[in-house]
Design a protein around this motif. Structure first.
Motif, PDB file in Angstrom:
ATOM      1  N   VAL A 444      29.018  47.481  19.565  1.00  0.00           N
ATOM      2  CA  VAL A 444      27.496  47.768  19.734  1.00  0.00           C
ATOM      3  C   VAL A 444      27.373  49.271  19.317  1.00  0.00           C
ATOM      4  N   PRO A 445      26.066  49.486  18.644  1.00  0.00           N
ATOM      5  CA  PRO A 445      26.228  51.012  18.071  1.00  0.00           C
ATOM      6  C   PRO A 445      26.024  52.247  19.060  1.00  0.00           C
ATOM      7  N   ASP A 446      26.907  53.148  18.764  1.00  0.00           N
ATOM      8  CA  ASP A 446      26.841  54.096  19.434  1.00  0.00           C
ATOM      9  C   ASP A 446      25.511  54.959  19.297  1.00  0.00           C
ATOM     10  N   PRO A 447      25.095  55.661  20.416  1.00  0.00           N
ATOM     11  CA  PRO A 447      23.709  56.536  20.360  1.00  0.00           C
ATOM     12  C   PRO A 447      23.762  57.437  19.325  1.00  0.00           C
ATOM     13  N   VAL A 448      24.767  57.871  18.724  1.00  0.00           N
ATOM     14  CA  VAL A 448      24.984  58.995  17.725  1.00  0.00           C
ATOM     15  C   VAL A 448      25.321  58.456  16.529  1.00  0.00           C
ATOM     16  N   ASP A 451      30.526  53.207  16.660  1.00  0.00           N
ATOM     17  CA  ASP A 451      30.498  52.160  17.464  1.00  0.00           C
ATOM     18  C   ASP A 451      31.032  52.394  18.747  1.00  0.00           C
ATOM     19  N   GLN A 452      30.556  51.780  19.717  1.00  0.00           N
ATOM     20  CA  GLN A 452      31.408  51.659  21.058  1.00  0.00           C
ATOM     21  C   GLN A 452      31.811  50.295  21.564  1.00  0.00           C
ATOM     22  N   VAL A 453      33.070  50.357  22.254  1.00  0.00           N
ATOM     23  CA  VAL A 453      33.425  48.690  22.352  1.00  0.00           C
ATOM     24  C   VAL A 453      32.850  48.101  23.637  1.00  0.00           C
TER      25      VAL A 453
END
Length: 555
Positions: A444-448, A451-453
């Motif tokens: 999922v997209p990271d806020p900055v 990605d994040q897992v």
């Protein structure tokens, strides 16, 4: 600036007799001559220790200590190659990296010895740098000179780096980089950024990654500039280091920039000599904030250890774009299924991409590629080089002026804190949990940036999700790298599937954490898992909005 075709070994040799500062850390300063002498001693030791007939490869499992650039320089002089080992790898996976690259010598330090406990490494000799035994072993070679000890003739094509990069499936691949390509990359950055011997290069990114070596150490060698080392990146230590060393240039990844911006502001934030940062995934919002606060320009680039394609940012690059193709590259955005070039991007009045389905494709280099292949992985080589083109595996779109915009990466890959991870490998680990009936891992997209897992778990009948037990399970897995633990865990009643009974990853990614299913998350690294409540979801969405991003992939 150095002219002509040359090798890294030549650049190291040119330091001999030069008593200007060459390398610094907190409590050590070496002249350029001392760096060359230290490299020559280690090259001579290497020549004596390597078994006859063995590949001239050594593994380096170190933080950013002076030993790291000294061994890189030694390998260059000797015609050997360094495999940069990632200390976030664990257990059998770390052993696999060492053995796959045929390392017969492993250089490490006492802090990393626990990572090697219990590993079966036949034929590998261990050198522990911060020990008396190491000093005694090195002492007889103190009078060595550059060029005296060579295990393999040095040419521009001589292999120097084996840097691991993750693919969409399977174990990480070791990308090859020769001395000529590394020297040329350094020369290109020196010319592009007008770097000189009066600059000081601050290396705070880990040297087992190409970011630090290719984009920071190599241009320092070419320019004749000193390097200043930070053992590991520290947001609180960054500005004090920059001031102490008089640093003018550094490289970064997006997460590091975010950490720096999170430090308390100070009236002295601009009291330094730093003028330029070069890296990836900072994001336009954070880059602007960084320049406004620290008066330092951040320049985004695109490239990889493979060297198959490069993008350079130039004046006039639109917001959100990476830049145009580097000189000599014929880059195109291609529909992978048809091999046809995708049409230019069409933007809405608000700046959004209106024709994503048509415009987004894989970035390929249709010209001559400097890609040198992967170590003993012909299948991966063939995947990269098809029909005479180099296929990056990354998704982009291109505007009518030729500017390129990064759009993502292959579905089965994640990029966390600028490290590529393979979802399948994480799934194989999570599937060991007794309570899990089915597992899917996706980005999922990271806020900055990046990605994040996120993981979806379908539980066995009668099982409940116990966040503490799950966290304990993760901490007990010897091969779970520090970037692999899921930030979000969605507990599903049943895993969504496609018509062919495959896990419906697209649906999972599109849902992100917007789902009626319970979602557990860690608000900060190392924090315990807790339910994602409406209030915490709202706060998280504000972070995305602040950086102009969405938790749902665009395509």
């Amino acid at each position: 600036m150095v002219r002509g075709v040359y090798t890294v070994a030549e650049l190291v040799q040119r330091q001999w007799g030069d008593h200007r500062t060459g390398l610094r850390e907190s409590d050590l300063t070496l002249s350029r001559h001392q760096v060359a002498a230290g490299a020559a001693a280690r090259a001579a030791l290497l020549a004596d220790l390597l078994p006859r007939g063995a590949e001239p490869h050594l593994g380096v499992l170190l933080d950013n200590t002076p030993e790291y650039p000294l061994w890189l320089s030694a390998a260059a002089l000797a015609g050997a190659a360094v495999a940069g080992l990632n200390p976030t790898r664990r257990g059998a996976e770390l052993a696999r990296d060492i053995l796959h690259t045929d390392c017969r010598i492993l250089v490490t330090e006492r802090a990393h010895l626990p990572l090697l406990d219990g590993l079966d490494l036949p034929g590998v000799r261990l050198l522990v740098t911060d020990t008396e035994a190491y000093e005694r072993l090195l002492a007889p070679y103190a009078a060595a000179k550059p060029g005296e000890a060579v295990v393999r003739p040095v040419t521009p094509g001589t292999r120097l780096l084996l840097y691991f990069t993750s693919g969409s499936t399977g174990a990480p691949k070791a990308a090859l980089c020769g001395q000529g390509r590394l020297a040329a990359a350094g020369a290109s950055l020196v010319a592009h950024f007008r770097l000189s011997a009066q600059d000081t290069h601050y290396i705070c990114m880990p040297m087992f990654h190409g970011n630090a070596v290719i984009a920071n150490w190599a241009p320092a060698l070419v320019a004749g500039a000193p390097v200043a080392l930070r053992r590991r990146f520290s947001a609180s230590g960054f500005l004090p280091d920059v001031k102490e060393f008089g640093a003018t240039y550094f490289t970064y990844v997006g997460r590091a920039v975010q950490y720096l911006l999170a430090t308390p502001e100070s009236p002295d934030d601009r009291s330094h000599a730093l003028r330029l940062g070069f890296g990836t995934e900072a994001g336009t919002v954070d880059a602007a904030r960084f320049e406004a606060r620290f008066a330092v320009r951040l320049v985004e680039g695109y490239g990889s250890s493979e060297g198959g394609a490069a993008i350079q940012r130039t004046r006039g690059t639109p917001a959100g774009a990476i830049g145009r193709a580097a000189p000599g590259d014929d880059l195109a955005v291609v529909d992978r299924a048809t091999g046809q070039e995708c049409p230019p991007a069409v933007f809405s009045a608000s700046g959004g991409l209106s024709n994503a389905s048509a415009a987004i494709g894989e970035l390929v280099n249709r010209g001559r590629s400097p890609f040198e292949g992967y170590w003993r992985n012909p299948e991966a080589d063939a995947e990269r080089l098809r029909n005479g083109w180099y296929w990056t595996g990354d998704l982009f779109y291109r505007d009518a002026e030729g500017f390129l915009y990064f759009a993502g990466r292959d579905d089965d890959r994640l990029r966390v804190d600028s490290e590529n991870l393979a979802a399948a490998m994480i799934e194989n680990i999570l599937a060991r949990w007794d309570a899990a009936a089915a597992v899917a891992v996706y980005a999922v997209p990271d806020p900055v940036a990046g990605d994040q897992v996120m993981a979806a778990l379908a539980l066995r009948e009668g099982a409940d999700f116990d966040p503490a037990a799950f966290a304990d399970f993760l901490s007990a897995q010897p091969d779970l790298g520090t970037k692999m633990a899921p930030r979000f865990v969605r507990v599903v009643p049943a895993m969504p599937t496609t018509a062919t009974n495959k896990i419906h990853r697209v649906a999972l990614r599109r849902a992100s954490f917007h789902t009626p299913d319970p979602v557990w998350w860690t608000p900060a690294p190392g924090a315990p898992y807790q339910l994602l409540t409406p209030a915490s979801r709202a706060a998280l969405l504000e972070q995305y909005a602040d950086h102009g991003r969405s938790p749902v992939p665009e395509a």
